[in-house]
Scaffold this motif. Structure first.
Motif, PDB file in Angstrom:
ATOM      1  N   CYS A   3       0.846  -1.197   0.000  1.00 26.11           N
ATOM      2  CA  CYS A   3       0.000   0.000   0.000  1.00 26.11           C
ATOM      3  C   CYS A   3       0.883   1.249   0.000  1.00 26.11           C
ATOM      4  CB  CYS A   3      -0.900  -0.013   1.229  1.00 26.11           C
ATOM      5  SG  CYS A   3      -1.867   1.506   1.404  1.00 26.11           S
ATOM      6  N   ARG A   5       0.153   4.078   1.022  1.00 29.21           N
ATOM      7  CA  ARG A   5      -0.047   4.850   2.246  1.00 29.21           C
ATOM      8  C   ARG A   5       0.493   4.129   3.479  1.00 29.21           C
ATOM      9  NH1 ARG A   5      -2.263   9.392   1.646  1.00 29.21           N
ATOM     10  NH2 ARG A   5      -3.824   9.806   0.048  1.00 29.21           N
ATOM     11  N   CYS A   6       0.153   2.849   3.619  1.00 25.71           N
ATOM     12  CA  CYS A   6       0.464   2.126   4.862  1.00 25.71           C
ATOM     13  C   CYS A   6       1.688   1.235   4.748  1.00 25.71           C
ATOM     14  CB  CYS A   6      -0.722   1.254   5.256  1.00 25.71           C
ATOM     15  SG  CYS A   6      -2.322   2.061   5.089  1.00 25.71           S
ATOM     16  N   CYS A  27      -6.139  -2.547   0.324  1.00 19.56           N
ATOM     17  CA  CYS A  27      -5.445  -2.452   1.610  1.00 19.56           C
ATOM     18  C   CYS A  27      -6.468  -2.598   2.727  1.00 19.56           C
ATOM     19  CB  CYS A  27      -4.726  -1.114   1.724  1.00 19.56           C
ATOM     20  SG  CYS A  27      -3.968  -0.865   3.343  1.00 19.56           S
ATOM     21  N   CYS A  30      -6.317   0.901   5.230  1.00 17.07           N
ATOM     22  CA  CYS A  30      -6.852   2.221   4.868  1.00 17.07           C
ATOM     23  C   CYS A  30      -8.028   2.119   3.910  1.00 17.07           C
ATOM     24  CB  CYS A  30      -5.753   3.108   4.273  1.00 17.07           C
ATOM     25  SG  CYS A  30      -5.164   2.570   2.663  1.00 17.07           S
TER      26      CYS A  30
HETATM   27 ZN   LIG Z   1      -3.278   1.238   3.165  1.00 15.19          ZN
END
Ligand SMILES: [Zn+2]
Ligand SMILES: [Zn+2]
Length: 130
Positions: A3, A5-6, A27, A30
């Motif tokens: 991901c 973001r994560c 994901c 998120c």
């Molecule tokens: Zn994520």
């Protein structure tokens, strides 16, 4: 792929019965999704996106974060593409592999408002830019 973001591994999203040929990566943390441009085209024809968990679109300061393409190596930044039809929706698109990252809730918002075509125009514009 992880991901953007994560940094957690993206998981195959179990295809919905209504769209058995669409496989996305999602994901669990998120609620975001990674879709190839092909997947986006397919989604245009799909009414029910029940495989996508409904979440809130992240606030602008979260969307403004620069993300890195989960697919490309060496790493590339994703480009921000804001929808003309709904300024709340900001996509992250990769100029290189033409994938698109949708934060949790964005895919649903796009589908509901029926402006996937407008977004695809934006992505095409981006891809044509050198
Ligand atoms: Zn994520
Ligand atoms: Zn890429």
């Amino acid at each position: 792929m992880n991901c953007p973001r994560c940094s957690l591994p993206l998981r195959d999203v179990t295809p919905d019965l209504n769209m058995p040929d669409v496989h996305g990566l999602g994901c669990a943390q998120c609620g975001g999704h990674w879709l190839s441009q092909n997947d986006l085209h397919r989604l245009e024809q799909v009414v029910d996106v029940s495989w996508v968990e409904l979440r809130h679109i992240p606030p602008p300061e979260i969307q403004a974060e620069l993300l890195t393409c989960p697919r490309c190596s060496p790493a590339r930044h994703l480009n921000k593409v804001q929808s003309d039809r709904d300024r709340k929706v900001v996509l992250d698109a990769c100029e290189h592999c033409h994938g698109v990252w949708l934060d949790g809730g964005e895919l649903h918002a796009i589908q509901e408002k029926g402006f996937v075509s407008a977004l695809l125009d934006a992505v095409r514009f981006l891809m044509g830019r050198k």
